[in-house]
Design a protein around this motif. Structure first.
Motif, PDB file in Angstrom:
ATOM      1  N   UNK A  62       5.330   8.624   2.252  1.00 17.09           N
ATOM      2  CA  UNK A  62       5.871   7.997   3.454  1.00 17.09           C
ATOM      3  C   UNK A  62       5.704   8.912   4.667  1.00 17.09           C
ATOM      4  N   UNK A  63       6.033  10.190   4.497  1.00 15.56           N
ATOM      5  CA  UNK A  63       5.956  11.128   5.618  1.00 15.56           C
ATOM      6  C   UNK A  63       4.505  11.429   6.013  1.00 15.56           C
ATOM      7  N   UNK A  64       3.654  11.595   5.010  1.00 11.47           N
ATOM      8  CA  UNK A  64       2.291  12.039   5.293  1.00 11.47           C
ATOM      9  C   UNK A  64       1.359  10.903   5.703  1.00 11.47           C
ATOM     10  N   UNK A  65       1.579   9.710   5.125  1.00 13.47           N
ATOM     11  CA  UNK A  65       0.579   8.646   5.287  1.00 13.47           C
ATOM     12  C   UNK A  65       1.138   7.354   5.870  1.00 13.47           C
ATOM     13  N   UNK A  66       2.319   7.398   6.470  1.00  4.47           N
ATOM     14  CA  UNK A  66       2.928   6.163   6.989  1.00  4.47           C
ATOM     15  C   UNK A  66       2.006   5.396   7.933  1.00  4.47           C
ATOM     16  N   UNK A  67       1.379   6.057   8.930  1.00  6.18           N
ATOM     17  CA  UNK A  67       0.492   5.293   9.824  1.00  6.18           C
ATOM     18  C   UNK A  67      -0.693   4.661   9.098  1.00  6.18           C
ATOM     19  N   UNK A  68      -1.237   5.380   8.100  1.00  9.65           N
ATOM     20  CA  UNK A  68      -2.383   4.855   7.342  1.00  9.65           C
ATOM     21  C   UNK A  68      -1.972   3.616   6.557  1.00  9.65           C
ATOM     22  N   UNK A  69      -0.836   3.709   5.852  1.00  5.16           N
ATOM     23  CA  UNK A  69      -0.369   2.569   5.068  1.00  5.16           C
ATOM     24  C   UNK A  69       0.044   1.409   5.971  1.00  5.16           C
ATOM     25  N   UNK A  70       0.539   1.713   7.142  1.00  5.47           N
ATOM     26  CA  UNK A  70       0.909   0.642   8.083  1.00  5.47           C
ATOM     27  C   UNK A  70      -0.316  -0.144   8.511  1.00  5.47           C
ATOM     28  N   UNK A  71      -1.417   0.562   8.788  1.00  6.19           N
ATOM     29  CA  UNK A  71      -2.645  -0.142   9.162  1.00  6.19           C
ATOM     30  C   UNK A  71      -3.197  -0.946   7.993  1.00  6.19           C
ATOM     31  N   UNK A  72      -3.016  -0.425   6.766  1.00  4.06           N
ATOM     32  CA  UNK A  72      -3.434  -1.173   5.580  1.00  4.06           C
ATOM     33  C   UNK A  72      -2.610  -2.439   5.417  1.00  4.06           C
ATOM     34  N   UNK A  73      -1.304  -2.330   5.687  1.00  3.63           N
ATOM     35  CA  UNK A  73      -0.417  -3.488   5.550  1.00  3.63           C
ATOM     36  C   UNK A  73      -0.791  -4.603   6.527  1.00  3.63           C
ATOM     37  N   UNK A  74      -1.367  -4.219   7.660  1.00  2.38           N
ATOM     38  CA  UNK A  74      -1.772  -5.225   8.648  1.00  2.38           C
ATOM     39  C   UNK A  74      -2.883  -6.132   8.120  1.00  2.38           C
ATOM     40  N   UNK A  75      -3.643  -5.635   7.133  1.00  4.31           N
ATOM     41  CA  UNK A  75      -4.717  -6.441   6.546  1.00  4.31           C
ATOM     42  C   UNK A  75      -4.188  -7.427   5.507  1.00  4.31           C
ATOM     43  N   UNK A  76      -2.911  -7.319   5.189  1.00  8.03           N
ATOM     44  CA  UNK A  76      -2.306  -8.214   4.203  1.00  8.03           C
ATOM     45  C   UNK A  76      -1.574  -9.341   4.929  1.00  8.03           C
ATOM     46  N   UNK A  77      -2.286 -10.427   5.151  1.00 10.11           N
ATOM     47  CA  UNK A  77      -1.676 -11.616   5.720  1.00 10.11           C
ATOM     48  C   UNK A  77      -1.222 -12.550   4.618  1.00 10.11           C
ATOM     49  N   UNK A  78      -0.828 -13.772   4.946  1.00  7.56           N
ATOM     50  CA  UNK A  78      -0.402 -14.740   3.927  1.00  7.56           C
ATOM     51  C   UNK A  78      -1.404 -14.959   2.790  1.00  7.56           C
ATOM     52  N   UNK A  79      -2.742 -15.022   3.058  1.00  9.62           N
ATOM     53  CA  UNK A  79      -3.666 -15.209   1.927  1.00  9.62           C
ATOM     54  C   UNK A  79      -3.611 -14.063   0.923  1.00  9.62           C
TER      55      UNK A  79
END
Length: 500
Positions: A128-145
């Protein structure tokens, strides 16, 4: 260098006497809240939020976060000891935790839960501390589909929860999905299967169903079975052995990583993570036959996934301002109450608050372990009481919890009705877990499918344009049909070898 300086500043903030005190209070209150069936972390945070309004923002958020992860372990205690999950995410723990308790191994089960939560929690906090921004950008690719495809992947775990009869497992999962269709149609707003009964307009609540299927059904089943002798455990039976650690250490990390990834996805939640973590552990275990009967990995996996998902849910909350779970949605409200706007600029505008909050997660995890691990023998000793005394207490707590969810008797009647259903399921050997999984995933699947259909203008071929969704669908197909194809391939090779 900025990372380490922020980390040092964060620990300096979190370790101040006032913040340390309120972190301890939050963890303690959270554990107590988790012990009460039906409350859960979201309700506990919402109930105690007004008490924090006089505190500074960082102190208040540290206390509320402590309530969040403290409630997770409190729910584990009741899941293991009396098969009464205090929170939806601890449902899976009861599948193997309660059989372990019935075998006189309640101590190891509770200790495994505490250690698994701690280890996976610390590991996921580093991520969470080291990679939060990276995982946040990854989460943006997860839409409803993509979320819809992930839910389909979750449905494949029904096979692992079906026990000896896959047909019974599928029937129970179908029943669970059918339950989620009762209430208001999420697209049109019209009522479905309510038969004009106003209490059904809001659907059938998840927690009353869980309380009924686990706690009430277990009491009815044991009463029918006859007099049950108290468990006479010795202190040395409550201590973890080296063999136990060897068996579940890899499970903690694998299920923890999966749980963190699921927690990062907005709306997925710790409940789905615990089911998928359990199924992952079962797939790779050398002791598959023990699952559902008291497998150590069956306790470690959902607890590790659950704890990691809790921390993962803070990634979209802090970096995007999107709640990753029901509890973080309440915490998001706390941010707004204190005039703090979560989002991409939060790390820049409020670095002391963000890093102090994340550092408090480390401290809170240590407090939780030190607070509860020495009490494991005390918790486990509850099972030494005569069951004529324990069962009325279980029923009383269960019905109080069912009532407290909406402060009305409807929850109690639901718990009683599903307790009777659960009793007959136990009597005729129908598995409970697929039914719970159907309820958890059914509503989410319908919602994301409708959203996906809207995105594609009613055309579901939109899935073909989403590579991540197609990969998840392919993985689901591989899990379902891979063993059969592998078996058929081995048969063909044997026949070819005979002919040669």
């Amino acid at each position: 260098m900025d990372f380490f300086s922020h980390l040092i500043t964060g620990f300096g903030t979190a370790l101040s006497p006032m913040n340390l005190l309120y972190c301890f209070i939050g963890v303690l209150l959270g554990t107590v809240i988790g012990l009460l069936p039906g409350l859960g972390s979201a309700t506990g945070v919402a109930l105690l939020l007004p008490l924090t309004l006089t505190l500074s923002p960082i102190t208040a958020l540290i206390m509320l976060a402590g309530i969040y992860y403290g409630a997770q372990y409190g729910a584990t205690i009741t899941s293991v000891l009396i098969a009464t999950p205090g929170d939806s995410a601890s449902v899976v723990t009861a599948i193997d935790g309660y059989p372990m308790a019935r075998q006189g191994r309640a101590g190891p089960a509770l200790a495994i839960g505490a250690v698994s939560s701690f280890v996976s929690g610390i590991t996921s906090l580093i991520l969470l501390m080291a990679l939060a921004p990276v995982f946040a950008s990854l989460a943006l690719h997860f839409g409803p589909p993509e979320i819809c495809a992930l839910i389909v992947l979750g449905f494949t775990s029904i096979v692992g929860f079906s026990g000896t009869s896959r047909i019974k497992g599928l029937a129970m999962a179908t029943f669970g999905v059918a339950i989620t269709t009762i209430g208001l149609d999420p697209q049109s707003g019209s009522t479905r299967f309510t038969f004009g009964f106003i209490n059904l307009f809001g659907g059938i609540g998840f927690l009353p169903v869980v309380i009924g299927l686990f706690a009430v059904a277990e009491v009815l089943h044991q009463v029918r079975s006859g007099k049950v002798e108290p468990i006479r455990t010795r202190f040395r039976d409550m201590i973890l052995k080296r063999e136990d650690w060897r068996r579940y250490r890899t499970t903690i990390f694998s299920s923890g990583l999966l749980g963190f990834f699921i927690g990062v996805l907005p709306g997925a939640g710790a409940t789905l993570a615990s089911f998928l973590g359990y199924d992952l552990a079962r797939h790779f275990s050398k002791h598959k036959s023990e699952f559902g009967k008291g497998a150590i990995e069956g306790v470690a996996a959902p607890e590790a996934a659950n704890s990691a998902a809790v921390n993962g849910s803070f990634v979209p909350t802090l970096t995007l301002g999107i709640p990753g779970s029901g509890t973080t949605a309440v915490l998001l409200g706390a941010f707004i109450v204190f005039g703090i706007q979560p989002g991409p600029l939060l790390f820049t505008n409020e670095p002391d608050l963000v890093w102090g909050l994340m550092a408090s997660f480390f401290i809170g995890s240590v407090i939780l372990l030190l607070l509860n691990l020495p009490l494991v023998p005390l918790f486990a000793s509850i099972l030494r009481f005569r069951y004529e005394l324990i069962y009325p207490c279980i029923l009383f707590l269960s019905f109080i919890g069912a009532y407290a969810i909406e402060n009305r008797m409807w929850g109690v009647w639901l718990a009683l009705a599903f307790g009777i259903i659960g009793y007959f399921m136990k009597r005729y050997d129908y598995p409970t877990a697929p039914l719970i999984l159907g309820i958890v995933l059914g509503g989410m699947f319908e919602k994301t499918l409708i959203q996906t259909s809207s995105m594609g203008g009613g055309d579901l071929t939109i899935f073909l344009d989403r590579p991540i969704a197609m990969i998840l669908f392919a993985l689901a197909a591989l899990i379902l049909y891979g063993p059969r194809l592998s078996k058929a391939y081995r048969k063909i090779r044997k026949l070819s070898a005979k002919k040669a």
